[in-house]
Design an enzyme around this catalytic site. Structure first.
Site, short mmCIF file in Angstrom:
data_model
loop_
_atom_site.label_atom_id
_atom_site.label_comp_id
_atom_site.label_asym_id
_atom_site.label_seq_id
_atom_site.Cartn_x
_atom_site.Cartn_y
_atom_site.Cartn_z
NE ARG A 1 5.82 0.02 10.26
CZ ARG A 1 4.73 -0.21 9.51
NH1 ARG A 1 4.66 0.30 8.28
NH2 ARG A 1 3.75 -0.94 9.97
NE ARG B 1 1.95 -4.71 11.06
CZ ARG B 1 3.14 -4.51 10.50
NH1 ARG B 1 4.25 -4.84 11.14
NH2 ARG B 1 3.23 -3.97 9.30
CE LYS C 1 -1.93 -1.20 3.95
NZ LYS C 1 -1.26 -2.49 4.24
NE ARG D 1 7.76 -2.00 6.29
CZ ARG D 1 6.44 -2.08 6.42
NH1 ARG D 1 5.66 -1.64 5.45
NH2 ARG D 1 5.92 -2.61 7.49
NE ARG E 1 -4.88 -1.34 9.93
CZ ARG E 1 -3.78 -0.89 9.33
NH1 ARG E 1 -3.76 0.27 8.75
NH2 ARG E 1 -2.70 -1.63 9.30
P1 AP5 Z 1 4.88 -1.52 1.88
O1 AP5 Z 1 4.48 -0.76 0.66
O2 AP5 Z 1 5.62 -0.81 2.94
O3 AP5 Z 1 3.61 -2.29 2.48
P2 AP5 Z 1 2.31 -1.74 3.21
O4 AP5 Z 1 1.13 -2.41 2.56
O5 AP5 Z 1 2.31 -0.27 3.28
O6 AP5 Z 1 2.52 -2.44 4.61
P3 AP5 Z 1 2.46 -1.87 6.09
O7 AP5 Z 1 3.25 -2.81 6.93
O8 AP5 Z 1 2.79 -0.43 6.13
O9 AP5 Z 1 0.93 -2.09 6.40
P4 AP5 Z 1 0.28 -2.10 7.75
O10 AP5 Z 1 -1.12 -1.99 7.31
O11 AP5 Z 1 0.59 -3.27 8.60
O12 AP5 Z 1 0.93 -0.88 8.54
P5 AP5 Z 1 0.40 0.58 8.87
O13 AP5 Z 1 1.55 1.49 8.92
O14 AP5 Z 1 -0.74 0.93 8.02
O15 AP5 Z 1 5.74 -2.78 1.38
C1 AP5 Z 1 6.37 -3.66 2.31
C2 AP5 Z 1 7.78 -4.02 1.80
O16 AP5 Z 1 7.68 -4.82 0.63
C3 AP5 Z 1 8.63 -2.81 1.42
O17 AP5 Z 1 9.95 -3.03 1.82
C4 AP5 Z 1 8.52 -2.73 -0.11
O18 AP5 Z 1 9.72 -2.23 -0.69
C5 AP5 Z 1 8.31 -4.19 -0.49
N1 AP5 Z 1 7.37 -4.33 -1.61
C6 AP5 Z 1 6.25 -3.60 -1.86
N2 AP5 Z 1 5.61 -4.03 -2.97
C7 AP5 Z 1 6.35 -5.08 -3.43
C8 AP5 Z 1 6.20 -5.94 -4.57
N3 AP5 Z 1 5.18 -5.83 -5.44
N4 AP5 Z 1 7.16 -6.90 -4.73
C9 AP5 Z 1 8.20 -7.02 -3.85
N5 AP5 Z 1 8.39 -6.22 -2.79
C10 AP5 Z 1 7.48 -5.26 -2.57
O19 AP5 Z 1 -0.15 0.37 10.37
C11 AP5 Z 1 0.73 0.10 11.43
C12 AP5 Z 1 -0.05 0.01 12.74
O20 AP5 Z 1 -0.69 1.27 13.02
C13 AP5 Z 1 -1.20 -1.00 12.76
O21 AP5 Z 1 -0.75 -2.29 13.09
C14 AP5 Z 1 -2.12 -0.39 13.82
O22 AP5 Z 1 -1.64 -0.65 15.12
C15 AP5 Z 1 -1.99 1.10 13.57
N6 AP5 Z 1 -2.98 1.62 12.60
C16 AP5 Z 1 -2.71 2.17 11.38
N7 AP5 Z 1 -3.85 2.52 10.75
C17 AP5 Z 1 -4.86 2.18 11.60
C18 AP5 Z 1 -6.28 2.27 11.49
N8 AP5 Z 1 -6.88 2.80 10.40
N9 AP5 Z 1 -7.02 1.82 12.54
C19 AP5 Z 1 -6.44 1.31 13.64
N10 AP5 Z 1 -5.09 1.18 13.80
C20 AP5 Z 1 -4.31 1.62 12.79
MG MG Z 2 2.48 1.13 4.88
#
Ligand code: AP5
Ligand code: MG
Ligand code: ZN
Length: 215
Positions: free
Chosen positions: A161, A172, A13, A127, A88
């Site tokens: 992270r 997660r 994402k 990552r 979410r």
């Molecule tokens: P990346 O693009 O970073 O993946 P992502 O989908 O953004 O994954 P996240 O880990 O950020 O998602 P998340 O939903 O767990 O975390 P968030 O910060 O939202 O890609 C990952 C890696 O793979 C990178 O190194 C990239 O280079 C590589 N990659 C990407 N695409 C690729 C491909 N096609 N092929 C190969 N490699 C690839 O949330 C974190 C925490 O915050 C949650 O756990 C929760 O506690 C809280 N939180 C956030 N939002 C909310 C909400 N709305 N409600 C409640 N709690 C929330």
């Molecule tokens: Mg992300």
């Protein structure tokens, strides 16, 4: 244009949202990034969110919906919004409808990145991001052009992270399956859901998204 990028942790994402910002002038609204900034700044929201995020659980609906509302208010009109990691839960999806209406925006597309969970652990544990500009990288899949130097800003400082370990990633993913995947039918009923192969390489995923936005 306003879109939601949906998918489990590590689906890509953030990677795709950064590209849409660069290529289409849209704005990435990542609740994860906003919460990490709050933790770093030590605000009341950050203090409440820190331990929850380290466990891989979800922060309260009220907190994240307020963050999104404030960001949209600050953005004003103009740029399209990319919701990354929000909504979410069913409650957040309902809040988003209200928030969008308040800001005179409509939701155009919900794009779900379909991925294989086993591969996600490898993506997430590899990552890292630039500590200065936030550009995202991966030990195997997306290394900087010059080792140890950010492609975008030249910084030599990177960070990882605290929730990017295997145990937290499993929590997660379970949260995604239990609370986030169930919001899809609401958007399906509106005919705005697109599913794309998130296991394809990063460029191919970007192309698939570009096709949807052009449709
Ligand atoms: P990346 O693009 O970073 O993946 P992502 O989908 O953004 O994954 P996240 O880990 O950020 O998602 P998340 O939903 O767990 O975390 P968030 O910060 O939202 O890609 C990952 C890696 O793979 C990178 O190194 C990239 O280079 C590589 N990659 C990407 N695409 C690729 C491909 N096609 N092929 C190969 N490699 C690839 O949330 C974190 C925490 O915050 C949650 O756990 C929760 O506690 C809280 N939180 C956030 N939002 C909310 C909400 N709305 N409600 C409640 N709690 C929330
Ligand atoms: Mg992300
Ligand atoms: Zn950088």
């Amino acid at each position: 244009m306003n879109i939601i990028l949906l998918g489990p942790p590590g689906a890509g994402k953030g990677t795709q949202a950064q590209r849409l910002e660069e290529r289409r002038g849209m704005r990435q609204l990542s609740t994860g990034d906003m919460l990490r900034a709050a933790v770093k700044a030590g605000t009341p929201v950050g203090l409440e969110a820190k331990a929850v995020m380290e466990r891989g659980e979800l922060v309260s609906d009220e907190i994240v919906s307020k963050l999104i509302d404030a960001e949209l208010a600050a953005m004003g009109e103009g740029a399209g919004a990319i919701f990354d990691g929000y909504p979410r839960t069913e409650a957040q999806a309902r809040s988003l409808d209200g928030i969008l209406a308040l800001h005179g925006r409509t939701l155009d597309h919900v794009i779900e990145l379909e991925v294989n969970e086993d591969a996600l652990v490898e993506r997430i544990t590899g990552r890292f991001t630039c500590a200065n500009c936030g550009a995202g990288y991966h030990d195997v899949f997306k290394q900087p052009a010059v080792a140890g130097v950010c492609d975008k800003c030249g910084s030599a400082e990177f960070k990882r992270r605290p929730d990017d370990n295997e145990e937290t990633v499993r929590t997660r993913m379970a949260e995604y399956r239990a609370k986030t995947a169930p919001i899809l039918p609401v958007y399906e009923a509106r005919g705005i859901v697109h599913r794309i192969d998130g296991m394809a390489d990063i460029d191919a995923v970007s192309e698939a998204i570009a096709e949807i936005l052009a449709s």
